[in-house]
Scaffold this motif. Structure first.
Motif, PDB file in Angstrom:
ATOM      1  N   ALA A 129      63.098  -6.158  17.664  1.00  0.00           N
ATOM      2  CA  ALA A 129      63.907  -7.108  18.437  1.00  0.00           C
ATOM      3  C   ALA A 129      63.902  -8.491  17.783  1.00  0.00           C
ATOM      4  O   ALA A 129      64.932  -9.172  17.715  1.00  0.00           O
ATOM      5  N   ALA A 130      62.728  -8.909  17.293  1.00  0.00           N
ATOM      6  CA  ALA A 130      62.638 -10.230  16.658  1.00  0.00           C
ATOM      7  C   ALA A 130      63.453 -10.272  15.367  1.00  0.00           C
ATOM      8  O   ALA A 130      64.165 -11.247  15.090  1.00  0.00           O
ATOM      9  N   GLU A 131      63.365  -9.207  14.566  1.00  0.00           N
ATOM     10  CA  GLU A 131      64.123  -9.171  13.316  1.00  0.00           C
ATOM     11  C   GLU A 131      65.627  -9.135  13.588  1.00  0.00           C
ATOM     12  O   GLU A 131      66.421  -9.771  12.877  1.00  0.00           O
ATOM     13  N   ALA A 132      66.024  -8.388  14.620  1.00  0.00           N
ATOM     14  CA  ALA A 132      67.448  -8.319  14.951  1.00  0.00           C
ATOM     15  C   ALA A 132      67.969  -9.691  15.370  1.00  0.00           C
ATOM     16  O   ALA A 132      69.075 -10.104  14.975  1.00  0.00           O
ATOM     17  N   ALA A 133      67.173 -10.417  16.168  1.00  0.00           N
ATOM     18  CA  ALA A 133      67.584 -11.768  16.573  1.00  0.00           C
ATOM     19  C   ALA A 133      67.668 -12.687  15.360  1.00  0.00           C
ATOM     20  O   ALA A 133      68.588 -13.508  15.240  1.00  0.00           O
ATOM     21  N   SER A 134      66.714 -12.537  14.436  1.00  0.00           N
ATOM     22  CA  SER A 134      66.692 -13.383  13.246  1.00  0.00           C
ATOM     23  C   SER A 134      67.913 -13.143  12.372  1.00  0.00           C
ATOM     24  O   SER A 134      68.557 -14.072  11.888  1.00  0.00           O
ATOM     25  N   LEU A 135      68.269 -11.876  12.176  1.00  0.00           N
ATOM     26  CA  LEU A 135      69.412 -11.599  11.297  1.00  0.00           C
ATOM     27  C   LEU A 135      70.717 -12.030  11.953  1.00  0.00           C
ATOM     28  O   LEU A 135      71.655 -12.446  11.259  1.00  0.00           O
ATOM     29  N   ARG A 136      70.787 -11.948  13.290  1.00  0.00           N
ATOM     30  CA  ARG A 136      71.995 -12.446  13.959  1.00  0.00           C
ATOM     31  C   ARG A 136      72.153 -13.945  13.744  1.00  0.00           C
ATOM     32  O   ARG A 136      73.263 -14.439  13.508  1.00  0.00           O
ATOM     33  N   GLY A 137      71.031 -14.643  13.799  1.00  0.00           N
ATOM     34  CA  GLY A 137      71.077 -16.081  13.538  1.00  0.00           C
ATOM     35  C   GLY A 137      71.496 -16.376  12.110  1.00  0.00           C
ATOM     36  O   GLY A 137      72.273 -17.304  11.851  1.00  0.00           O
ATOM     37  N   ALA A 138      70.979 -15.587  11.179  1.00  0.00           N
ATOM     38  CA  ALA A 138      71.333 -15.797   9.777  1.00  0.00           C
ATOM     39  C   ALA A 138      72.812 -15.525   9.539  1.00  0.00           C
ATOM     40  O   ALA A 138      73.486 -16.259   8.804  1.00  0.00           O
ATOM     41  N   ARG A 139      73.353 -14.464  10.150  1.00  0.00           N
ATOM     42  CA  ARG A 139      74.780 -14.170   9.995  1.00  0.00           C
ATOM     43  C   ARG A 139      75.627 -15.297  10.571  1.00  0.00           C
ATOM     44  O   ARG A 139      76.635 -15.703   9.984  1.00  0.00           O
ATOM     45  N   ALA A 140      75.210 -15.781  11.744  1.00  0.00           N
ATOM     46  CA  ALA A 140      75.969 -16.862  12.372  1.00  0.00           C
ATOM     47  C   ALA A 140      75.967 -18.112  11.488  1.00  0.00           C
ATOM     48  O   ALA A 140      76.945 -18.865  11.464  1.00  0.00           O
ATOM     49  N   ALA A 141      74.858 -18.333  10.748  1.00  0.00           N
ATOM     50  CA  ALA A 141      74.767 -19.504   9.875  1.00  0.00           C
ATOM     51  C   ALA A 141      75.394 -19.249   8.507  1.00  0.00           C
ATOM     52  O   ALA A 141      75.391 -20.131   7.649  1.00  0.00           O
ATOM     53  N   GLY A 142      75.882 -18.023   8.284  1.00  0.00           N
ATOM     54  CA  GLY A 142      76.507 -17.703   7.007  1.00  0.00           C
ATOM     55  C   GLY A 142      75.535 -17.403   5.892  1.00  0.00           C
ATOM     56  O   GLY A 142      75.933 -17.342   4.720  1.00  0.00           O
ATOM     57  N   ASP A 143      74.235 -17.200   6.220  1.00  0.00           N
ATOM     58  CA  ASP A 143      73.224 -16.916   5.202  1.00  0.00           C
ATOM     59  C   ASP A 143      73.115 -15.403   5.026  1.00  0.00           C
ATOM     60  O   ASP A 143      72.292 -14.729   5.657  1.00  0.00           O
ATOM     61  N   LEU A 144      73.966 -14.837   4.155  1.00  0.00           N
ATOM     62  CA  LEU A 144      74.018 -13.383   3.991  1.00  0.00           C
ATOM     63  C   LEU A 144      72.731 -12.821   3.403  1.00  0.00           C
ATOM     64  O   LEU A 144      72.293 -11.722   3.768  1.00  0.00           O
ATOM     65  N   ALA A 145      72.119 -13.552   2.487  1.00  0.00           N
ATOM     66  CA  ALA A 145      70.876 -13.057   1.871  1.00  0.00           C
ATOM     67  C   ALA A 145      69.780 -12.920   2.913  1.00  0.00           C
ATOM     68  O   ALA A 145      69.040 -11.922   2.935  1.00  0.00           O
ATOM     69  N   ALA A 146      69.647 -13.929   3.778  1.00  0.00           N
ATOM     70  CA  ALA A 146      68.631 -13.861   4.831  1.00  0.00           C
ATOM     71  C   ALA A 146      68.953 -12.744   5.817  1.00  0.00           C
ATOM     72  O   ALA A 146      68.057 -12.034   6.303  1.00  0.00           O
ATOM     73  N   ALA A 147      70.235 -12.584   6.150  1.00  0.00           N
ATOM     74  CA  ALA A 147      70.628 -11.510   7.065  1.00  0.00           C
ATOM     75  C   ALA A 147      70.317 -10.147   6.460  1.00  0.00           C
ATOM     76  O   ALA A 147      69.829  -9.236   7.147  1.00  0.00           O
ATOM     77  N   LEU A 148      70.586  -9.980   5.157  1.00  0.00           N
ATOM     78  CA  LEU A 148      70.286  -8.718   4.487  1.00  0.00           C
ATOM     79  C   LEU A 148      68.785  -8.431   4.515  1.00  0.00           C
ATOM     80  O   LEU A 148      68.364  -7.306   4.796  1.00  0.00           O
ATOM     81  N   ALA A 149      67.976  -9.460   4.239  1.00  0.00           N
ATOM     82  CA  ALA A 149      66.516  -9.267   4.282  1.00  0.00           C
ATOM     83  C   ALA A 149      66.063  -8.878   5.677  1.00  0.00           C
ATOM     84  O   ALA A 149      65.194  -8.017   5.859  1.00  0.00           O
ATOM     85  N   GLY A 150      66.673  -9.506   6.702  1.00  0.00           N
ATOM     86  CA  GLY A 150      66.317  -9.166   8.082  1.00  0.00           C
ATOM     87  C   GLY A 150      66.682  -7.736   8.427  1.00  0.00           C
ATOM     88  O   GLY A 150      65.924  -7.035   9.101  1.00  0.00           O
ATOM     89  N   CYS A 151      67.859  -7.296   7.954  1.00  0.00           N
ATOM     90  CA  CYS A 151      68.255  -5.898   8.178  1.00  0.00           C
ATOM     91  C   CYS A 151      67.251  -4.935   7.563  1.00  0.00           C
ATOM     92  O   CYS A 151      66.858  -3.932   8.171  1.00  0.00           O
TER      93      CYS A 151
END
Length: 1017
Positions: A129-151
């Motif tokens: 749940a924490a990782e999913a919330a983190s990657l959603r935040g990264a996607r919203a901020a346009g940080d694809l690399a961080a979102a990919l790492a979170g996934c």
């Protein structure tokens, strides 16, 4: 539905996260737990399902009814909600750190239900749940690399199918929810990779992404975008055509807006729409900078060059795919995942007959077939077919060589020459080979192709440990929800939807076997006038069920019979014996006793049956038969009636021995029945642990004995289980077992049973403060024992009447009965009966305020208890003794006595005794002026109680807690406890309200240690 799922801090964070005693729970795969690095045994799957239902609703009170609905669904246990403490208590013992009291347990008992309080526990669902919330935040901020790492981190939490193997509607629903979350994460990861321009990795991710259905449009759209980005426009368009054809053919619908938009983007080469960037300049016909992979369906001329002078033939011999493959996403993903380049990948699949292995392999092969330009070959070895159909390795190699080289070639007959020819013919080919119905590694090894990049998928009922495979899986039966889905697909939504309960029960009766479900569906298709309920009725008789699951040449029983016929003599004998195991799940001891073999040899035999897919192994050391396989074993056993009768007698004798040895009464407390001195249990602890391993299945043992006409054993087992069950507060199970056996008492050869079972029913009533009913049972038992001239049962009935009369305040009658028992017990040399009767006489004096006289009786009782050496009897007597000292204001003595009593109660797992001793210890702390620890002890005593505990005990604990709250200056809390106590008193049959000032036992409230009331047994 869920609120919190536990601590979500990441490994390496400061604080208690890295502590050695950290409790971690894993739900994203088979349920597991660890404390530090030490794995925790969570017990049978239904107990695990209870834990999952609590953990996934962490911090929320889950009512008893919710838990029953979650885990048992439409088939609640006969004992109802009373069975739950027998699941929760072992979970607390397993999960809580040593020394943790119920008040600090991760599972808190509250009025009406239970609550999981994670505290220092950490769950993989929480991390997810924490990782999913983190990657959603990264996607919203346009940080694809961080979102990919979170996934990637989120997907790493999954260790397979979430909640794998757990039963019940809640687990089914959560499996689907978490599987959907996993699919969404795969899609999210692929989306990020596409937008980052990493198209090959995106395709790899999509190849292992589990699909909810064959026509998963979002997955198809992403695959098209990744193929387009790789420069494979034609393949992207082919994906669209295949998906569109499937949607039209299966659902009668056109592709949705998103898939059509992607299709148009591919046609227009719209990089901005498909890849998230403006088009880059390129020459006509050029592709993006990444080197495209060659289209697998169009091998280059070089790759098509003939080998050894022969022309290369691109063949596809795969059988047709079935229309529906339900619930196999995890297995399909494993079989179709990318293999190590340059090697020959081998996947071995096993499972019981009819579970759908072949269908799974065919679906996997069709999913992979485009990747193998040199051919897709299929060989059915027909191990379980007619003898003339069975393929030897030589015949199989002849067929395969003709398939790759063409007909007419002269082929050798000897196996070594054939293997050499096959390796030469395949050395430059990249093939997909499917081998079905294999029985041994020796059959398969000669067939392995030599070409780098080739892949072999092997299926069979037997596990193939001798085959070098880089991936293995066992195909398990479908869970109930998946079975209903398959049945609905066969029958259609309209017909199945008219009888949803019958559809669910019909699916359950088929045991999750696709073969059984398809046969049942075919029978209903061919009989439009039949309702699902009608077929369900025909399947309800276990003796008849297998005969009903037959359609022309397809038969579940025939599939099982072939597996049985291929076993050697030793395994056939062991397999027949398993049909006489009275519980669904068992360890190796029961079969060992039936077969007369050492335990280790028997476990080796069971493991061989597991390898043959005739026996399931839900966890190490525990086995179970599929329901339909069990029906088959019993039909086989019926053909050898003398052997089956001997097996039944042996296993029922084992349960009788375990109960008698585990009981506080000891084997000597059972004057009739079998000799248990040569049982495999070394002491009462070993017997008690073995019975506890059976969990809630002990009632099934009595039911099995009754159903098979073993009336004496039904009575002996029910009688012997009284003490082990009541010490755990499983009163309803105890009563149910006795009520099941009671009709058999009149049919049993042992004429002690009619009076003994009635005395035992009185024990259950006394534990639950139903004193008039207990007195009536004992009076009836006394009448029957006198008729038989049985002095021991007369004494026990008289003792029970005395205990009930004492509790009801009939002191003269109680004194007369208990004194009479003391004399008779001395003559019988029955130490247990003497000790308990002396204890009851002491309690009677206690109730009259004659505490010093009571202590004298308790001293005698303790002497007998120490002589017998059973911890529970000693603990009970210590509680009674402490109560007399408490009335005399001797608080230091009370603390010494109750500390020992609490330790002994914990040792034997007697929750009621533990609560009684903790409350007495709290009362002593109150008397010494130590109010905070007194409150803590009384609250711990309350949380130890269950709904099975006698109400007088809970009433007295609440009175003591109320008095301590009042002394500590908390009047509101005190009044709340007094109010609950009054409510409990009013609910008692014939009971009277208690007074807040009451501290010592009275005629209306039996002594606190009411677990010692069962002195009549």
């Amino acid at each position: 539905m869920r609120t919190n799922t536990g601590d979500t801090r990441q490994p390496g964070a400061t604080g208690p996260e890295g502590a050695a005693d950290r409790l971690r729970l894993f739900l994203l795969g088979p349920l597991g737990a660890r404390r530090g690095e030490v794995p925790i045994d969570l017990g049978p799957v239904r107990r695990q399902a209870v834990l999952a239902a609590l953990v996934l609703r962490a911090e929320t009170l889950v009512t008893h009814q919710q838990l029953l609905d979650d885990v048992w669904g439409l088939e609640p246990p006969g004992t109802g909600r009373r069975v739950l403490p027998s699941y929760v208590y072992p979970l607390r013992k397993a999960l809580d750190a040593p020394g943790t009291g119920p008040a600090a347990s991760v599972i808190r008992g509250e009025r009406g239900g239970y609550r999981f309080v994670p505290g220092r526990a950490r769950t993989d669902v929480g991390v997810l749940a924490a990782e999913a919330a983190s990657l959603r935040g990264a996607r919203a901020a346009g940080d694809l690399a961080a979102a990919l790492a979170g996934c990637t981190r989120a997907l790493d939490q999954f260790r397979g199918e979430p909640l794998a193997g757990l039963p019940g509607p809640f687990a089914d629903a959560e499996r689907q929810r978490l599987a959907g979350q996993r699919r969404a994460l795969h899609h999210e990861r692929a989306e990020c990779l596409v937008l980052l321009g990493r198209y090959a990795e995106a395709l790899d991710t999509l190849s292992v992404a589990p699909s909810a259905q064959p026509h998963d449009e979002p997955l198809a759209a992403l695959r098209m975008r990744a193929l387009y980005g790789s420069g494979r426009q034609a393949e992207a368009l082919a994906v669209y055509r295949e998906t569109r054809d499937r949607l039209r053919g299966e659902l009668g619908v056109e592709p949705g807006d998103e898939l059509r938009r992607v299709h148009q983007g591919v046609l227009r080469r719209d990089d901005a729409t498909l890849l998230g960037r403006a088009p880059s300049p390129r020459a006509p016909g050029a592709v993006p900078a990444r080197t495209p992979s060659p289209a697998p369906s169009a091998p280059s001329p070089a790759s098509s060059a003939p080998s050894s002078g022969t022309s290369r033939i691109r063949r596809n011999e795969l059988p047709g795919d079935i229309p529906w493959l339900i619930g196999r996403e995890r297995e399909l993903a494993l079989l179709t995942a990318p293999a190590a380049p340059g090697s020959v990948s081998v996947a071995a699949v096993d499972g019981t007959a009819g579970v759908g292995k072949s269908a799974l392999l065919v679906r996997a092969a069709w999913t992979l077939h485009d990747q193998y330009p040199d051919g897709c070959l299929f060989v059915d070895l027909h191990t379980h077919g007619a003898p003339h159909e069975s393929l030897s390795p030589q015949r199989a190699l002849h067929r395969l060589l003709r398939a790759v080289n063409g007909v007419g070639d002269e082929l050798p007959d000897e196996l070594p020459e054939l293997i050499t020819a096959w390796r030469a013919a395949t050395s430059s080919r990249r093939l997909l080979l499917v081998v079905d119905d294999a029985r041994s590694a020796e059959q398969v090894r000669p067939l392995l192709p030599a070409g780098p990049g080739s892949r072999v998928l092997v299926a069979g009922r037997h596990r193939l440990p001798g085959l070098d495979a880089d991936r293995r899986l066992t195909v398990e039966p479908l869970v109930t929800g998946e079975s209903v889905t398959l049945l609905t697909r066969i029958l259609g939504e309209t017909r199945a939807g008219q009888e949803p309960r019958a559809a669910r029960e019909l699916a359950r009766r088929c045991g999750g076997l696709p073969l059984a479900l398809r046969i049942a569906g075919a029978r209903l298709q061919n009989r439009p006038s039949w309702t699902l309920a009608h077929l369900l009725g025909r399947l309800s008789d276990d003796e008849r069920r297998l005969g009903e699951l037959r359609a022309e040449d397809r038969s579940v029983e025939a599939a099982f019979r072939v597996s049985y016929d291929l076993l050697d003599t030793e395994l056939r004998r062991g397999f027949r014996a398993l049909g006489q195991t009275p519980t669904a799940e068992f360890d190796g001891l029961a079969p060992a006793v039936m077969l007369g073999r050492p335990l280790q040899d028997t476990e080796d035999l069971l493991e061989r049956l597991v390898d043959a897919s005739l026996l399931q192994q839900p966890r190490p050391g525990r086995y179970r038969l599929h329901d339909l396989v069990r029906d088959h074993t019993r039909r086989l056993a019926a053909t050898v009636p003398e052997e089956a009768a001997g097996d039944r007698a042996a296993v029922l004798h084992l349960y009788t021995a375990a109960g008698r040895i585990a009981s506080d009464w000891g084997p000597e407390g059972f004057p009739t029945g079998p000799d248990v001195s040569r049982s495999p249990f070394r002491d009462w602890r070993e017997a008690d642990a073995w019975l506890e391993g059976a969990g809630g299945q002990l009632l099934d043992v009595v039911a099995f004995a009754v159903a098979t006409g073993q009336h004496d054993h039904a009575c002996w087992i029910a009688e012997s289980l009284v003490d082990p069950l009541v010490r755990q507060g499983r009163y309803h199970e105890c009563r149910s077992a006795l009520e099941l056996a009671l009709p058999s008492a009149d049919l049993a050869d042992d004429r002690r049973m009619p009076s003994s079972l009635r005395n035992c029913l009185a024990i259950a009533d006394i534990y639950q403060a139903r004193f008039p009913q207990a007195h009536a049972w004992c009076a009836d038992a006394l009448r029957l024992a006198r008729h038989q001239g049985d002095l021991r049962e007369q004494a026990r009935a008289t003792a029970g009447m005395g205990a009930a009369e004492r509790a009801m305040g009939r002191f003269p009658a109680a004194v007369a009965h208990l004194s009479e028992v003391m004399e008779v017990a001395a003559g019988l040399d029955d130490d247990w009966l003497s000790g308990m009767s002396s204890c009851n006489l002491g309690a009677l004096h206690d109730q009259q305020g004659r505490h010093e006289e009571a202590l004298a009786y308790y001293a005698v009782s303790l002497t007998f208890a120490e002589k017998i050496g059973r911890p529970r009897m000693i603990s009970k007597t210590l509680c009674f003794t402490a109560e007399a000292h408490l009335a005399l204001g001797r608080y230091t003595e009370v603390k010494e006595l109750t500390r020992r009593a609490a330790e002994l109660a914990l040792e034997v797992g007697d929750l009621q005794l533990r609560a009684a001793s903790l409350s007495l210890l709290g009362a002593a702390e109150h008397g010494l002026g130590n109010l905070p620890p007194a409150i803590a002890l009384q609250r711990e005593a309350l949380t130890t109680l269950t709904e099975h505990t006698s109400r007088p005990l809970e009433r007295e604990v609440r009175h003591r807690l109320g008095r301590t709250y009042a002394a500590a200056g908390h009047p509101a809390e005190a009044e709340r406890q007094f109010h609950i106590a009054r409510t409990l008193a009013g609910a008692e049959e014939g009971g009277q309200g208690s007074q807040e000032s009451q501290f010592s036992p009275s005629p209306q409230i039996p002594p606190l240690s009411s677990s010692a009331e069962a002195a009549q047994a």
